[in-house]
Design a protein around this motif. Structure first.
Motif, mmCIF file in Angstrom:
data_model
loop_
_atom_site.group_PDB
_atom_site.id
_atom_site.type_symbol
_atom_site.label_atom_id
_atom_site.label_comp_id
_atom_site.label_asym_id
_atom_site.label_seq_id
_atom_site.Cartn_x
_atom_site.Cartn_y
_atom_site.Cartn_z
ATOM 1 N N PHE A 89 56.650 -30.879 120.438
ATOM 2 C CA PHE A 89 55.695 -31.257 119.392
ATOM 3 C C PHE A 89 54.671 -32.256 119.925
ATOM 4 C CE2 PHE A 89 54.381 -33.987 115.836
ATOM 5 C CZ PHE A 89 53.836 -33.029 114.983
ATOM 6 N N ASP A 90 55.129 -33.241 120.695
ATOM 7 C CA ASP A 90 54.223 -34.256 121.244
ATOM 8 C C ASP A 90 53.250 -33.637 122.262
ATOM 9 O OD1 ASP A 90 55.456 -36.176 119.706
ATOM 10 O OD2 ASP A 90 56.758 -36.899 121.322
ATOM 11 N N ILE A 91 53.736 -32.721 123.088
ATOM 12 C CA ILE A 91 52.873 -32.067 124.080
ATOM 13 C C ILE A 91 51.791 -31.251 123.382
ATOM 14 C CG2 ILE A 91 52.801 -30.279 125.859
ATOM 15 C CD1 ILE A 91 55.619 -31.237 126.701
ATOM 16 N N VAL A 92 52.198 -30.477 122.377
ATOM 17 C CA VAL A 92 51.245 -29.640 121.644
ATOM 18 C C VAL A 92 50.214 -30.506 120.925
ATOM 19 C CG1 VAL A 92 51.008 -28.078 119.670
ATOM 20 C CG2 VAL A 92 52.770 -27.661 121.400
ATOM 21 N N THR A 93 50.664 -31.601 120.326
ATOM 22 C CA THR A 93 49.738 -32.517 119.636
ATOM 23 C C THR A 93 48.675 -33.031 120.603
ATOM 24 O OG1 THR A 93 51.464 -33.190 118.073
ATOM 25 C CG2 THR A 93 49.567 -34.657 118.321
ATOM 26 N N PHE A 94 49.084 -33.384 121.811
ATOM 27 C CA PHE A 94 48.120 -33.850 122.814
ATOM 28 C C PHE A 94 47.179 -32.726 123.240
ATOM 29 C CE2 PHE A 94 47.168 -34.133 127.399
ATOM 30 C CZ PHE A 94 46.305 -35.234 127.366
ATOM 31 N N LEU A 95 47.724 -31.551 123.521
ATOM 32 C CA LEU A 95 46.909 -30.446 124.019
ATOM 33 C C LEU A 95 45.864 -29.985 123.020
ATOM 34 C CD1 LEU A 95 49.605 -28.261 125.848
ATOM 35 C CD2 LEU A 95 47.738 -29.557 126.904
ATOM 36 N N GLN A 96 46.154 -30.147 121.747
ATOM 37 C CA GLN A 96 45.214 -29.663 120.735
ATOM 38 C C GLN A 96 43.967 -30.540 120.610
ATOM 39 O OE1 GLN A 96 47.736 -26.848 117.719
ATOM 40 N NE2 GLN A 96 47.643 -29.005 117.175
ATOM 41 N N ASN A 97 43.882 -31.589 121.421
ATOM 42 C CA ASN A 97 42.645 -32.354 121.509
ATOM 43 C C ASN A 97 41.593 -31.630 122.340
ATOM 44 O OD1 ASN A 97 43.305 -34.883 120.086
ATOM 45 N ND2 ASN A 97 44.829 -35.136 121.706
ATOM 46 N N PHE A 98 42.001 -30.524 122.975
ATOM 47 C CA PHE A 98 41.097 -29.783 123.853
ATOM 48 C C PHE A 98 40.874 -28.377 123.300
ATOM 49 C CE2 PHE A 98 43.564 -32.893 126.154
ATOM 50 C CZ PHE A 98 42.587 -33.608 126.833
ATOM 51 N N ASN A 99 39.822 -27.740 123.784
ATOM 52 C CA ASN A 99 39.484 -26.385 123.333
ATOM 53 C C ASN A 99 40.315 -25.394 124.143
ATOM 54 O OD1 ASN A 99 38.330 -24.181 122.157
ATOM 55 N ND2 ASN A 99 36.305 -24.475 123.068
ATOM 56 N N VAL A 111 55.097 -18.114 119.627
ATOM 57 C CA VAL A 111 54.150 -18.633 118.643
ATOM 58 C C VAL A 111 52.857 -18.906 119.380
ATOM 59 C CG1 VAL A 111 53.609 -20.504 117.055
ATOM 60 C CG2 VAL A 111 55.968 -19.684 117.255
ATOM 61 N N MET A 112 51.754 -18.396 118.861
ATOM 62 C CA MET A 112 50.496 -18.566 119.576
ATOM 63 C C MET A 112 49.329 -18.766 118.624
ATOM 64 S SD MET A 112 50.327 -14.663 120.892
ATOM 65 C CE MET A 112 52.129 -14.619 120.896
ATOM 66 N N THR A 113 48.263 -19.340 119.168
ATOM 67 C CA THR A 113 47.068 -19.618 118.393
ATOM 68 C C THR A 113 46.316 -18.336 118.078
ATOM 69 O OG1 THR A 113 46.883 -21.592 119.780
ATOM 70 C CG2 THR A 113 45.054 -21.120 118.299
ATOM 71 N N LYS A 114 45.856 -18.220 116.853
ATOM 72 C CA LYS A 114 44.941 -17.134 116.517
ATOM 73 C C LYS A 114 43.626 -17.375 117.228
ATOM 74 C CE LYS A 114 46.561 -16.142 111.816
ATOM 75 N NZ LYS A 114 46.192 -16.204 110.379
ATOM 76 N N GLY A 115 42.943 -16.316 117.572
ATOM 77 C CA GLY A 115 41.640 -16.483 118.206
ATOM 78 C C GLY A 115 41.486 -15.601 119.405
ATOM 79 N N GLY A 144 50.357 -27.008 116.160
ATOM 80 C CA GLY A 144 50.938 -28.297 115.789
ATOM 81 C C GLY A 144 51.408 -28.321 114.348
ATOM 82 N N ASP A 145 50.590 -27.795 113.433
ATOM 83 C CA ASP A 145 50.985 -27.731 112.020
ATOM 84 C C ASP A 145 52.207 -26.837 111.847
ATOM 85 O OD1 ASP A 145 48.865 -29.365 111.421
ATOM 86 O OD2 ASP A 145 47.567 -27.762 110.653
ATOM 87 N N TYR A 146 52.255 -25.754 112.581
ATOM 88 C CA TYR A 146 53.419 -24.852 112.509
ATOM 89 C C TYR A 146 54.684 -25.584 112.955
ATOM 90 C CZ TYR A 146 56.622 -21.046 113.611
ATOM 91 O OH TYR A 146 57.739 -20.237 113.679
ATOM 92 N N LEU A 147 54.599 -26.324 114.057
ATOM 93 C CA LEU A 147 55.773 -27.022 114.574
ATOM 94 C C LEU A 147 56.231 -28.161 113.670
ATOM 95 C CD1 LEU A 147 54.979 -27.237 118.410
ATOM 96 C CD2 LEU A 147 56.556 -25.685 117.256
ATOM 97 N N ALA A 148 55.316 -28.724 112.915
ATOM 98 C CA ALA A 148 55.693 -29.792 111.987
ATOM 99 C C ALA A 148 56.673 -29.282 110.947
ATOM 100 C CB ALA A 148 54.438 -30.354 111.318
ATOM 101 N N GLU A 149 56.567 -27.987 110.621
ATOM 102 C CA GLU A 149 57.461 -27.381 109.627
ATOM 103 C C GLU A 149 58.564 -26.541 110.262
ATOM 104 O OE1 GLU A 149 57.265 -27.960 106.408
ATOM 105 O OE2 GLU A 149 55.501 -29.258 106.689
ATOM 106 N N ASN A 150 58.331 -26.090 111.486
ATOM 107 C CA ASN A 150 59.281 -25.185 112.145
ATOM 108 C C ASN A 150 59.498 -25.646 113.589
ATOM 109 O OD1 ASN A 150 59.171 -22.719 110.059
ATOM 110 N ND2 ASN A 150 57.076 -23.426 110.457
#
Length: 287
Positions: A89-99, A111-115, A144-150
Motif C-alpha cells: 500500500f505504501d509503495i503504491v501510494t508513493f508511485l501514484q505521484n507519477f504518471n 489488479v491494474m490501472t485502467k487506461g 491505491g483506493d482499491y488497496l485501501a478497501e482490499n
C-alpha cells in the motif's frame, strides 16, 4: 563440461518481438530434452503466462516466474515470496505521484490501472499476455483506493512510466525508503518491484540446488538487462545477438539474433557433442 540444466528467458529470447515461437526454437528445445537435459523458463511473467509458453514447448519442469518470487509446476509450489500488505500500500501510494500504469499480481490474480497500455509493441504483448492468463483481473481507476478497501500481498508490482527521465530517480527513492524490496529496471520505462532477495538468479540457484546441479552444469540464454546476473553466474551464459552491448558483455557466448534463430543455433552447438544423460548414467560416467 557436462551440462544438465538449460534455463531460458521468455521475452526477446524464446518469443520473437511479435510474441511467436519459431519452429526452429521448438525443435531445439525438444533436442535438448532428448539428451536428458532439464529445461526451465526464467521470467518476470506470472506463472500462468509462463506455463502457457512452457506447455507450447512441452516443458514439464518447474518454472521460475515473477522474477523468482514464484517457483513451481502446476499446483506443486516449491517457493513463493510476496510483498507485505502494508508495504504494498505504501509503495503504491508513493508511485501514484507519477504518471504511470500500475499492475499488481499474485500467483492467480492481477489488479491494474485502467487506461492506455505501454507504448511499445513488446510492452503491449507482455502486459496483455501476462494478464490474459490470470484467473482474476481487476481494472481500477486508482490502485491505491482499491488497496485501501482490499488489501493485497502481491508477488510483484509493475510500474510503466510515461517519462523515462523519472525512472532512475524513482528507483533510487524506493530503494532508500524500503529495505525489504528489490527494484528491477527491466526496460527503460519499466520498474518491477519484488521482495528482498527475490531475483531471477536467486530463483535459478534455488532450483539448481533442489535438482543437485552445480553452476558449471547450467546453461542460461537471455537477452534483458535483468538477465545479466544469471549470465554472469552460469557455467555457460549466452546472450542473444540482438541484446544490448551491456548484456552481451556479461555473457561468455553471444549467439545469433531472433532473425537468425539464435536459440536454435546455440542449443544445437552446446549439446550436439554431449551424450544423452541416460547413456552416461548407464555407463557410470555420472551418478
Amino acid at each position: 563440461m557436462l551440462y544438465r540444466l538449460l534455463a531460458l528467458t521468455i521475452d526477446q529470447t524464446i518469443l520473437t518481438p511479435s510474441g511467436k515461437i519459431t519452429k526452429e526454437t521448438r525443435e531445439a528445445i525438444q533436442y535438448a530434452k532428448s539428451k536428458g537435459i532439464h529445461v526451465t523458463l526464467v521470467t518476470g511473467r506470472s506463472y500462468a503466462a509462463a506455463r502457457r509458453v512452457a506447455k507450447s514447448l512441452q516443458i514439464e519442469e518447474e518454472l521460475i516466474t515473477q522474477h523468482g518470487a514464484y517457483i513451481g509446476r502446476e499446483s506443486d509450489i516449491s517457493y513463493i515470496r510476496k510483498l507485505e500488505e502494508e508495504m504494498t500500500f505504501d509503495i503504491v501510494t508513493f508511485l501514484q505521484n507519477f504518471n504511470i500504469q500500475l499492475r499488481l499480481a499474485d500467483e492467480k490474480n492481477a489488479v491494474m490501472t485502467k487506461g492506455k497500455l505501454p507504448e511499445s509493441i513488446l510492452g503491449k504483448t507482455v502486459w496483455q499476455n501476462d494478464s490474459r492468463f490470470m484467473s482474476g483481473n481487476q481494472y481500477v481507476q486508482n490502485v491505491g483506493d482499491y488497496l485501501a478497501e482490499n488489501r493485497m500481498s502481491p508477488c510483484k508490482i509493475d510500474a510503466v512510466f510515461e517519462q523515462e527521465r523519472e525512472v532512475a530517480d524513482v528507483k533510487s527513492a524506493l530503494e532508500g525508503m524500503f529495505n525489504e524490496i528489490h527494484v528491477i529496471r527491466s526496460a527503460p520505462k519499466r520498474l518491477e518491484i519484488v521482495a528482498q532477495h527475490v531475483s531471477k538468479l536467486n530463483g535459478l540457484i534455488r532450483l539448481s540446488d533442489k535438482l543437485g546441479f552445480k553452476r558449471e552444469q547450467i546453461v542460461v540464454i537471455g537477452s534483458g538487462l535483468d538477465d545479466i546476473p544469471m549470465l554472469q553466474w552460469a557455467g555457460q551464459g549466452v546472450a542473444m545477438g540482438h541484446a544490448s552491448n551491456e548484456v552481451k558483455a556479461s555473457a561468455n557466448w553471444i549467439t545469433r539474433s531472433h532473425q537468425q534463430n539464435g536459440v536454435s543455433y546455440v542449443v544445437m552447438e552446446v549439446f550436439r557433442k554431449q551424450q544423452p544423460i541416460e547413456f552416461l548414467e548407464r555407463i557410470n560416467i555420472i551418478q
